[in-house]
Write an enzyme that holds these catalytic residues in place. Sequence first.
Site, PDB file in Angstrom:
ATOM      1  CD  GLU A  55      43.073  32.669  37.360  1.00 20.68           C
ATOM      2  OE1 GLU A  55      43.281  33.687  38.217  1.00 20.68           O
ATOM      3  OE2 GLU A  55      43.950  31.947  37.103  1.00 20.68           O
ATOM      4  CG  HIS A 106      37.673  43.852  41.654  1.00 19.78           C
ATOM      5  ND1 HIS A 106      36.786  42.855  42.522  1.00 19.78           N
ATOM      6  CD2 HIS A 106      38.395  44.510  42.365  1.00 19.78           C
ATOM      7  CE1 HIS A 106      37.276  43.030  43.650  1.00 19.78           C
ATOM      8  NE2 HIS A 106      38.067  43.827  43.769  1.00 19.78           N
ATOM      9  CG  ASP A 114      43.484  47.021  41.694  1.00 21.26           C
ATOM     10  OD1 ASP A 114      44.300  47.651  42.420  1.00 21.26           O
ATOM     11  OD2 ASP A 114      42.865  46.088  42.219  1.00 21.26           O
TER      12      ASP A 114
END
Length: 313
Positions: A55, A106, A114
């Site tokens: 990332e 999300h 999760d």
Amino acid sequence: MGENLSTRVAYGKALVEFGDNENLFVFDADLKKCTMSLYFAEKYPERFFNIGIAEANMVDIAAGFATCGATALVHTFAIFATGRTYDQIRNSVCYPGLNVKIVGSHGGLTVGEDGATHQALEDIGMMRGIPGMTVIVPCDSNEARLATKAMIEKDGPCYFRTCRPAVECVTDQFADYSFEIGKGIELVDGTDVTIIACGIMVQEALKAQKLLEKEGIHARVIDMHTIKPIDREMIIKAAKETGAIVTVEEHNVIGGLGSAVAEVIVQTENVPMEFVGVQDKFGHSASPTVLLKHYGLCPENIAEKAKKAIDRK
């Protein structure tokens, strides 16, 4: 009429709709089926890059593209988009003011099962604290579509937060609705209290308004889709006219929408204010419905907070 979609799906579709620009490039950290950048990847494969689970590297690559004149959009879960890449966003994107958009999907508790490690409850606060960053949190498919277009057209850094579950499309029901970055939207007028919400809490705020109406309480509802720059004029007007404020967000009550609104209130009208959000805690693993109720992000609690704010006038 807007569709009852998740804002991440609506965003993905809008990215294709408004992405027909040879200077627009999309990057993803191996999550295109989750972030919904897959729609863009399928239509414009020559301008899509899967960077893999790297990332921080992805943000720096996007920054490099932006220095060459590109509009660069990076995608991953909100928890990684803001936390794992904070240093790169701050120093490689915002410090030089590059045209890089950070799209975090999300967001919030509604990641659900999760669990806490993937439930971003600090992301809005982290991003709005960086100089030069615009922060947008759309509430439904219609708003996500229009916000995507506005974000692409706006030059400079932006954080765009989307959610996982499908939600009711509500903004297209209001004749006066129009989207502009930095301008909140008054969805319902009211004189007793103002409820200011963002993201999928806008729907819950509208439900709370109906509950209060049954008790003879007239609540104003504002969709504050842009957390930064915040619409100071609308907040001040609401404080003057209703005399009480409640903020509602799927985020920690520290650093997010509530904090942004409070910063305006304390400098201007200084009216009673209540906060609905996660009370400085981590999340848990459960269904989104269970989690929202457990943390008080529900119409009943919003209505109670509104009554409390009114009592404090």
